[in-house]
Design a protein around this motif. Structure first.
Motif, PDB file in Angstrom:
ATOM      1  N   UNK A 141       0.832  -1.206   0.000  1.00 18.69           N
ATOM      2  CA  UNK A 141       0.000   0.000   0.000  1.00 18.69           C
ATOM      3  C   UNK A 141       0.863   1.252   0.000  1.00 18.69           C
ATOM      4  N   UNK A 142       1.918   1.256   0.768  1.00 20.99           N
ATOM      5  CA  UNK A 142       2.772   2.442   0.850  1.00 20.99           C
ATOM      6  C   UNK A 142       3.650   2.624  -0.384  1.00 20.99           C
ATOM      7  N   UNK A 143       3.836   1.541  -1.113  1.00 21.32           N
ATOM      8  CA  UNK A 143       4.581   1.700  -2.368  1.00 21.32           C
ATOM      9  C   UNK A 143       3.781   2.527  -3.365  1.00 21.32           C
ATOM     10  N   UNK A 144       2.451   2.474  -3.259  1.00 21.97           N
ATOM     11  CA  UNK A 144       1.596   3.267  -4.151  1.00 21.97           C
ATOM     12  C   UNK A 144       1.234   4.616  -3.543  1.00 21.97           C
ATOM     13  N   UNK A 145       1.191   4.669  -2.199  1.00 24.15           N
ATOM     14  CA  UNK A 145       0.880   5.911  -1.493  1.00 24.15           C
ATOM     15  C   UNK A 145       1.617   5.913  -0.170  1.00 24.15           C
TER      16      UNK A 145
END
Length: 713
Positions: A487-491
């Motif tokens: 998830x944090x790789x995208x946001x």
């Protein structure tokens, strides 16, 4: 203690009036006390909890730490969700859900067109519905929503197939509706069992006295906790502690004192002198027992969770008030009614139990073999405890049948998996929600992820991911980190919520601090028992054996429930795969204090006999001869109460009751009747040593047995 008891007997009308007044006030305010207990749960500072709190705040209380309701449909052969008629029917189901649960967050294939809601073959699909919370329910639950949606979906079909409402609330509702006695019936069965055991112990109407003492202890505890709610939050769990621990320790303490009083009467002491002697010996043991139980519960304050701290603060009043009742009201009852109630006096306490005396003699004679046998049994169970996995409830264990169970099985058989009942919720930026869902969907073990267009609030959005395995499985718990990273790789601002992530935070917060809790309990208990026994070795042994006793009970939980060696055969419930995270903690808090009662009862009598004879083996034999029946009876009362509790329909209650019942049984048999007398006999005179230096610090007389050849006898 003698001076205190003489004062109590001299002012018995005042004492009786005082306890009657408090009991009446407790009865009158018990309902208000329960309602005043703080129902809020939190894991402050942890991402899962903080994210769930933010989701609930932004989305009108929906989702976060509350599990969704999940209507499930299995389509007929040759029919898939791509059929326009099927999609229209599915849209109708979503409209029914929204109408039945106004304000809820709803999503499914009809509204999103996303295959995350569909099995690979296209024939099984589901809808997710997060209802708004019920303000009268703890932890954001809303059981009324399940009833409303169930009623709304009666007769609903998709392509002729019924819509089956599943989800944790639906499974729990069907579990509660399954066969099993109610709480009142369980309480009556437990009370009747206690009365039967006490009738056997006393053989007279004195059997009613310990149960009578439990009434003011429990009611006054409710009154005290009611007062605590005005200055601090108190968890609703405390009400169950009051009922369970209050009943157990109040009966145990009264039983110990009354048995000793009858013994003193049988030895020729009459009137108040028998009461005073009983209070000076058994009453003193009660003080130390109650203090150790209170310490076991109060030590919860070191855990970084407010609701557990409140359990510790509220829970400690229960044993302390039970001690107060036993030390003050019980002597008054014995003075005024004791001789009259000791009718028909079918059992005498003039001599020690012949059977227990013979047992103790056999253990002392074969102490190495007895100790080895006990350690082998405990070692195997402690080894099993090392494999214990705290987690969340396994949905497969919540209901044996019904529509909710059928829906769950459909999810599992279709390949979607039971993880759909416990999805991950990801709070993300509005513009990056789709990218977050796409990134998370690629994580192995995730069936699918979606960011419904309707789930937007301000500049945020919620994406949802469905793991194949539910949160009770290690595979699902291990997904928390890769899902968060994806998830944090995208946001980079994305935060992971949902029950699985929150439960992982709970486990880390509680069990990360657990060694500190055990150390605190061990140190305080050691100091208290060192004063009680005037020994360094006996309290160290007592603390160690108590920790082993609790670990052995955990081993039973792992074997019977987590691994399923007995859960199916006894309860008809498959292996849970994990143990609900709060259960091992509660088992520890209950058992450490309750089992220490028995240790104190036995060792206090052994110390008394050693001081009189100077012979360790004789002290062991006489101590077990006098306390064996008492400890076994007290343990049997609690064991029957826990077994009665295990007959209820809820799986978590069955698991908790199994751990408590097994712990009490192991403690009273393998440890107190076998290992304790064997170890005390093996250590000989070293049991009774308290050098002058530590004795001065503890402010008691030193104990230095003479250094002689082998002890007599």
């Amino acid at each position: 203690m003698e001076t205190f008891t003489r004062w109590i007997l001299a002012h018995r009308r005042l004492v009786a009036g005082f306890w009657i007044l408090l009991t009446v006030a407790g009865i009158a305010t018990a309902s208000s006390a329960t309602k005043a207990m703080d129902q809020k749960f939190s894991v402050p500072g942890k991402e899962g909890w903080e994210t769930n709190k933010a989701i609930a705040h932004l989305y009108h209380g929906t989702g976060g730490n509350a599990a969704p309701l999940v209507p499930v449909v299995s389509l007929p052969a040759e029919t898939t969700v791509t059929d326009p008629a099927v999609r229209r029917d599915l849209a109708g189901v979503e409209r029914k859900v929204t109408a039945a649960l106004p304000g809820s967050r709803v999503a499914g294939y009809a509204s999103t067109g996303d295959r995350a809601f569909v099995s690979a073959d296209g024939r099984t699909t589901f809808v997710i519905a997060y209802p708004t919370p019920d303000p009268d329910q703890p932890f954001g639950d809303n059981p009324k929503a399940e009833k409303k949606l169930h009623a709304a979906l009666v007769g609903a079909t998709v392509a002729g197939s019924p819509v089956r409402l599943s989800g944790l609330d639906a499974l729990t509702a069907q579990s509660s509706a399954s066969n099993g006695p109610g709480v009142l019936v369980e309480a009556l069965v437990g009370g009747l069992g206690a009365l039967l055991v006490l009738a056997f112990v006393f053989g007279s109407l004195l059997a009613f006295v310990p149960i009578l003492m439990a009434v003011p202890a429990i009611m006054t505890s409710f009154l005290t906790v009611y007062g605590l709610t005005t200055i601090t939050g108190v968890s609703p769990i405390v009400q169950f502690l009051i009922a369970l621990i209050g009943l157990g320790v109040a009966i145990d303490y009264s039983l110990l004192v009354v048995v000793r009083w009858r013994e003193e009467l049988a030895h020729g002491r009459g009137g108040d002198e028998a009461i005073i002697t009983a209070m000076s010996t058994a009453g003193r043991a009660v003080v130390f027992s109650g203090t150790t139980v209170a310490v076991g519960l109060l030590a919860l304050i070191v855990l970084p969770l407010p609701f557990l701290r409140s359990v510790g603060i509220g829970g400690m009043v229960i044993p302390l008030l039970s001690v107060a009742v036993s030390l003050s009201l019980l002597p008054v009852i014995l003075h005024s009614w004791g001789p009259k109630l000791d009718w028909p006096h079918r059992r005498t306490d003039d001599k020690a139990s012949t059977r227990w005396t013979r047992w103790a003699e056999a253990v002392v004679k074969r102490r190495w073999a007895a100790a080895a046998l006990a350690l082998v049994v405990l070692g195997l169970l402690v080894g099993a405890a090392s494999k214990l996995q705290p987690g969340v409830s396994n949905p497969d264990t919540l209901a044996k049948g019904g529509a909710a169970k059928t829906g769950l099985l459909a999810l599992e058989r279709s390949g979607i998996g039971s993880g759909a009942l416990l999805p991950h919720e990801i709070l993300t930026s509005r513009g990056k929600a789709a990218a977050v869902a796409a990134a998370v969907a690629k994580v192995g073990g995730i069936h699918g992820a979606v960011a419904p267009d309707a789930w937007r609030a301000g500049g945020t959005a919620v994406a949802i991911a469905f793991p194949v395995k539910d949160g009770s499985r290690k595979a699902a718990r291990d997904l928390v980190v890769p899902v968060r990273e994806a998830a944090r790789s995208a946001d980079p601002q994305a935060r992971l919520g949902g029950e699985v992530a929150q439960n992982r935070d709970f486990i880390k917060a509680v069990y990360g601090s657990f060694p500190l809790m055990i150390a605190l309990i061990a140190i305080i208990t050691f100091i208290l028992l060192a004063r009680a026994f005037r020994s360094l070795l006996l309290p160290a042994k007592a603390v160690l054996l108590n920790v082993i006793s609790v670990a052995a009970a955990w081993g039973v939980l792992q074997l019977v429930w987590q691994s399923g060696h007995g859960s199916d055969e006894i309860f008809g419930i498959a292996a849970t795969g994990s143990i609900t995270a709060w259960i091992p903690l509660m088992v520890f808090a209950f058992l450490f204090g309750l089992s220490m009662d028995y240790e104190v009862f036995i060792l206090a009598r052994m110390r008394e006999e050693y001081d009189a004879t100077g012979d360790t083996d004789l002290a062991v034999v006489r101590g077990i001869g006098r306390t064996g029946r008492l400890v076994t009876s007290a343990a049997l009362i609690l064991f029957m109460a826990f077994i009665s509790m295990a007959s209820g329909p809820e799986t978590d209650i069955k698991v908790l009751a199994t751990g408590l019942a097994a712990g009490i049984l192991l403690d009273a048999t393998v440890i107190r009747a076998l290992l304790v007398p064997a170890v005390v006999s093996l250590f000989g005179r070293w049991n009774w040593v308290l050098p002058a230096g530590p004795a001065k610090l503890l402010r008691v007389e030193p104990s230095l047995p003479p250094r002689t050849a082998p002890e007599p006898g």
